[in-house]
Write a protein that holds these residues in place. Sequence first.
Motif, PDB file in Angstrom:
ATOM      1  N   LEU A   1      44.604 -31.040 -28.516  1.00  0.00           N
ATOM      2  CA  LEU A   1      43.882 -32.261 -28.142  1.00  0.00           C
ATOM      3  C   LEU A   1      43.432 -32.208 -26.687  1.00  0.00           C
ATOM      4  CD1 LEU A   1      46.012 -35.003 -29.950  1.00  0.00           C
ATOM      5  CD2 LEU A   1      43.699 -34.235 -30.536  1.00  0.00           C
ATOM      6  N   PHE A   2      44.268 -31.642 -25.821  1.00  0.00           N
ATOM      7  CA  PHE A   2      43.876 -31.491 -24.420  1.00  0.00           C
ATOM      8  C   PHE A   2      42.667 -30.573 -24.297  1.00  0.00           C
ATOM      9  CE2 PHE A   2      44.065 -28.763 -20.649  1.00  0.00           C
ATOM     10  CZ  PHE A   2      43.904 -29.698 -19.641  1.00  0.00           C
ATOM     11  N   LEU A   3      42.711 -29.436 -24.992  1.00  0.00           N
ATOM     12  CA  LEU A   3      41.597 -28.490 -24.936  1.00  0.00           C
ATOM     13  C   LEU A   3      40.325 -29.089 -25.523  1.00  0.00           C
ATOM     14  CD1 LEU A   3      43.343 -25.118 -25.935  1.00  0.00           C
ATOM     15  CD2 LEU A   3      42.608 -25.854 -23.665  1.00  0.00           C
ATOM     16  N   GLY A   4      40.464 -29.896 -26.581  1.00  0.00           N
ATOM     17  CA  GLY A   4      39.292 -30.475 -27.222  1.00  0.00           C
ATOM     18  C   GLY A   4      38.731 -31.676 -26.475  1.00  0.00           C
ATOM     19  N   CYS A   5      39.612 -32.592 -26.089  1.00  0.00           N
ATOM     20  CA  CYS A   5      39.147 -33.851 -25.468  1.00  0.00           C
ATOM     21  C   CYS A   5      38.811 -33.688 -23.987  1.00  0.00           C
ATOM     22  CB  CYS A   5      40.221 -34.927 -25.626  1.00  0.00           C
ATOM     23  SG  CYS A   5      40.638 -35.314 -27.338  1.00  0.00           S
ATOM     24  N   ILE A   6      39.669 -32.998 -23.254  1.00  0.00           N
ATOM     25  CA  ILE A   6      39.496 -32.894 -21.801  1.00  0.00           C
ATOM     26  C   ILE A   6      38.719 -31.630 -21.421  1.00  0.00           C
ATOM     27  CG2 ILE A   6      40.644 -32.893 -19.568  1.00  0.00           C
ATOM     28  CD1 ILE A   6      41.015 -35.448 -21.216  1.00  0.00           C
ATOM     29  N   ALA A   7      39.274 -30.459 -21.799  1.00  0.00           N
ATOM     30  CA  ALA A   7      38.681 -29.196 -21.358  1.00  0.00           C
ATOM     31  C   ALA A   7      37.315 -28.936 -21.981  1.00  0.00           C
ATOM     32  CB  ALA A   7      39.635 -28.045 -21.681  1.00  0.00           C
ATOM     33  N   SER A   8      37.068 -29.454 -23.183  1.00  0.00           N
ATOM     34  CA  SER A   8      35.776 -29.234 -23.828  1.00  0.00           C
ATOM     35  C   SER A   8      34.857 -30.442 -23.654  1.00  0.00           C
ATOM     36  CB  SER A   8      35.970 -28.921 -25.322  1.00  0.00           C
ATOM     37  OG  SER A   8      36.617 -27.681 -25.488  1.00  0.00           O
ATOM     38  N   LEU A   9      35.225 -31.577 -24.245  1.00  0.00           N
ATOM     39  CA  LEU A   9      34.333 -32.740 -24.231  1.00  0.00           C
ATOM     40  C   LEU A   9      34.064 -33.231 -22.803  1.00  0.00           C
ATOM     41  CD1 LEU A   9      32.709 -34.926 -25.581  1.00  0.00           C
ATOM     42  CD2 LEU A   9      34.823 -36.205 -25.981  1.00  0.00           C
ATOM     43  N   ALA A  10      35.099 -33.630 -22.092  1.00  0.00           N
ATOM     44  CA  ALA A  10      34.909 -34.196 -20.758  1.00  0.00           C
ATOM     45  C   ALA A  10      34.336 -33.164 -19.775  1.00  0.00           C
ATOM     46  CB  ALA A  10      36.238 -34.738 -20.238  1.00  0.00           C
TER      47      ALA A  10
END
Length: 295
Positions: A225-234
């Motif tokens: 979720l960190f990789l998807g929400c923060i590192a990728s999306l944001a």
Amino acid sequence: MLYHLVAFLTIVVWGSTFVFTKMLLQAGLSAAQIFTLRFLIAYVLLMSSQLLTRRISRSSLVCKNWRDELLMVALGVTGGSLYFLTENEALNYTTATNTSLIVCSCPLVASVLIGLFYRSERMSRLQTLGALMAVAGVATVVLNGHFVLHLSPIGDSLALGANFCWAFYSLLMIPIGRSYDSVFITRKVFFYGLLTIIPYYLWRPEEADLSILQSFDSSVILNLLFLGCIASLACFLAWTWVIKKLGAMVATNYVYLNPIATIVFAWWLLSEQITAYFLVGTVLILVGMYLADRR
């Protein structure tokens, strides 16, 4: 200063992803699976938010012409599927040191490439000196006093491929950034990144099985979720915005900070040591970045 701060924070997060990706690889996920899951999470969240706010229409789904659409495909490949595959697959054939050195010298390659296409963006002698100093700083940080490189034609070529992918991504972002907003570009990059990873799964169908996720604990899910929400999306939203505001060359120079962020997070989460070479290399990178941004 706001744009520079956002660029710095984005690179700090991206630097941490090497550590979190390593944890996921140790948990049993492949490089392709990690990329697919993080981009899929980001794309679903971005599309859902736009659907809920009713910002999706036919004109917001496709580009103004087929040429721009092809450029979006290229961005999805160079900044998504091909970049992550070449970078992570390189680790299976060569050392992490070789991979880091080659990939993190990307700003120098990007500067030369952008200068070939845009005369106004060509580096001066002072900027060239700064870029070389930053690369020397990256080498000092990554090598950490062990000046031994193990050459691997396949692995080093894959790492060089990742280097050129990000350089071309920076180059292609210049014309696209003038015509479309950051959210539109980011959504397109996620979509075409996911679309162009499909041939890899046709080649290795065993990696298309995601049933392994059922056996993971909550820490692995939170990592994804960190990789998807923060590192990728944001971060992709922020990076696209920063490139539009600072320019591709200035923004890309922040990639030099990547190994610094990685080592700090490795010290924090994996108890790896910080040495004097790290401090010297950090100074070289910061001074080099300052000179590389000077006109």
